[in-house]
Design an enzyme around this catalytic site. Sequence first.
Site, mmCIF file in Angstrom:
data_model
loop_
_atom_site.group_PDB
_atom_site.id
_atom_site.type_symbol
_atom_site.label_atom_id
_atom_site.label_comp_id
_atom_site.label_asym_id
_atom_site.label_seq_id
_atom_site.Cartn_x
_atom_site.Cartn_y
_atom_site.Cartn_z
ATOM 1 N N HIS A 166 -7.671 -5.199 -1.548
ATOM 2 C CA HIS A 166 -6.417 -4.580 -1.116
ATOM 3 C C HIS A 166 -5.595 -5.507 -0.222
ATOM 4 C CE1 HIS A 166 -3.786 -1.181 -0.790
ATOM 5 N NE2 HIS A 166 -3.921 -1.069 0.513
ATOM 6 N N SER A 191 0.843 -1.195 0.000
ATOM 7 C CA SER A 191 0.000 0.000 0.000
ATOM 8 C C SER A 191 0.885 1.255 0.000
ATOM 9 C CB SER A 191 -0.959 -0.033 1.193
ATOM 10 O OG SER A 191 -1.967 0.951 1.066
ATOM 11 N N ASP A 198 -9.192 -4.539 -6.114
ATOM 12 C CA ASP A 198 -8.826 -3.611 -5.036
ATOM 13 C C ASP A 198 -9.710 -2.367 -5.125
ATOM 14 O OD1 ASP A 198 -7.570 -1.915 -3.216
ATOM 15 O OD2 ASP A 198 -5.558 -2.614 -3.726
#
Length: 726
Positions: free
Chosen positions: A703, A596, A671
């Site tokens: 995600h 991320s 995602d």
Amino acid sequence: MNKLKLTALLYFFILWSGQSYAQQKKNVSLEDVFKSNTFNQKSVYGINWMKDGQYYSSLQRGLTGPKVVKINVTTGEESETLIDGGALGINFSSYSFNPEETKALIASEVESIYRRSSKGVYHVVDLKNGSSQKLMDGEKIMYATLSPDNDKVAFVKDNNLYFIELESKEVTQITLDGKRNHIINGAADWVYEEEFSMSKAFDWSPDGKKIAFIRFDETEVPEFNMQTWGKLYPEDYRFKYPKAGEKNALVSIHIYDLDSKKTVKVDTGEESDIYLPRIYWTGDVSTLAFLKMNRLQNQLDLMYANANSGESKLILQEKADTYVDLDYNDDLRFLEGDKGFIRTSEQDGFKHVYHHDNEGKLIRQITSGNWEVTNLVGVDEKNKKIYYISTEASPLERNLYVINMDGKGKKILTPEKGTTSVNMSRDFKYYIANHSSANSPLRVTLNEASGKLVKVLEENAELKSAIANYNISPREFFTFNTVDGTSLNAYMIKPADFDGNKKYPVLMYVYGGPGSQNVTNSWGGTRDFWHHHLASEGYIVVCVDNRGTGARGRDFKHITYANLGKFETEDQIAGAKHLGSLPYVDKSRIGIWGWSYGGYMSSLALMIGNDVFKSAIAVAPVTTWRYYDTIYTERYLQTPQMNAAGYDNYSPITHVNSLKGNLLLIHGTGDDNVHFQNAVDLVDALVKADKQFETMYYPNRNHGIYGGNTTWHLYSLMTDFIKRKL
């Protein structure tokens, strides 16, 4: 045999036995971490304190199904079963009591939507006779909440707000205009849920005669489209996602009166491009409090609204040259007897506790110092004490303290080193402490408010015993100075057979986002044991908390404002150079990986630090902040229209020509948070720049990139890449 020979033989046997035992210790394998879950720790789940403070309840799972048991605080013994899922025939996963503890709401067949939102089948259980009532004939609903008078349940269904009378089963639909991707009543939109940590957006008044709720008009918010794979013709999934600089939902607050069946709109001011991230009943049934923020989030207003007329007034305002962090201003507790409210703020540079009167005037700052209150545990109004978790001992530690409301008599209740979180009883007589350290797993204890131990509830003895059979090096903490002389915190995991005369490759792990923290004296999870596996394969694993991360005050955190990526990357490069200067590090083999924000950081570090880093893994990275959501991105960068350079100067896409090392790019196509679009555009830029790299996409994974065999596959893939490229 003489005595001397016998002694020598005995010594040799002991030495041989010790070496043999040491040789029997195992290295951490991928199978241990991801297949057999050898290092999973236990905890105590679903704990709710009972109203008299002498009991707490706990959700347990047995052979016949889930059950909620009542446990005596002083003895630790189960006194009775309050809810028996097996007897009811309901496989429930969560529960909540009404204040009188005569009824409970239980949820089953829960279906996750996004990070915090879900829907499920709800039952109301009568705790006196054990009977249950299924709500809405088993139709899945959201955020079912009992009224304070215990005879109604409010909930959200199909973007509208309802309540049901339990006795008559009569259903009242409060709102009529709810429509997917247009209007939401009583539930948060995607970006509020993700960035303001809220999903339910309604609340009963203390007397149960009114319901306040937030309405989201997302009609003008641009839609994002994700394709879902697995069918002959892939399907489109469209949802409203406001990217930086685009339109947000128009938000408004409304109060429904159950007696008059009328709804009043609250006056939130003339400006429409605002955020309304919190509503609170003050305890006064005629007063609703709410927080309002401007689009750039550098001003926060606490407002009071008349629940009958909707008229509002400003109580308190906080401004900043950078941004006002809602997470640092979210601990708001209204005191009984017209004694004002307790709040937290980082207005003096560190997050601390403040006491204000009902008109917002400051009575006193209760805590102060160059450390942060990370959590306001509770306010004991009767004894005029405040319990909180802070970093006073160290940014790496979390300890429980108590202080008088006049700011005197501060006392530490959990002095042991490590990280502690607390669940305190409603009468402030007891608390359950969850404590761990970097080298000791979770220990759950029941304690008196004074800190005295009552009972150990879980100490993970099996996990400790299992770990003793493995070659695991303790996490070592250290500091070094970055380019501007700032001292940064870091930790290192060495191979168990570490030899200071050898040269080792290094893998750095990074997240690095605003206010985050990875370097803490706390037990790690699955990812940490993957690092131990890598250590057993001969790698040193290092983690550095760069400037911009949390627990070290506002100035340290806000330095990255309007320029995300610059200082964070400088610090990771400085960390790699520091490691490269150590005699046991092979500076030609330093890699970095992250997920991320960490994937964003690892990509940038490999490109900008191409003379330092050999390889990088970027999992689900943001590759341009232009593709991320309004609330998060604009808080730190302003809008793209105002600060284009802040968006583009430190985008990995901008720096693809600088790539020299080995890059592995990983993303899930499903995602909803950091869109697969980020990976696609980075790949396109890399191809145009004629740069070779490796990539993997995971169909329909979100995600977190998990489900079925996914986690095993992902970490096996990354392990193979590290072995080949580092």
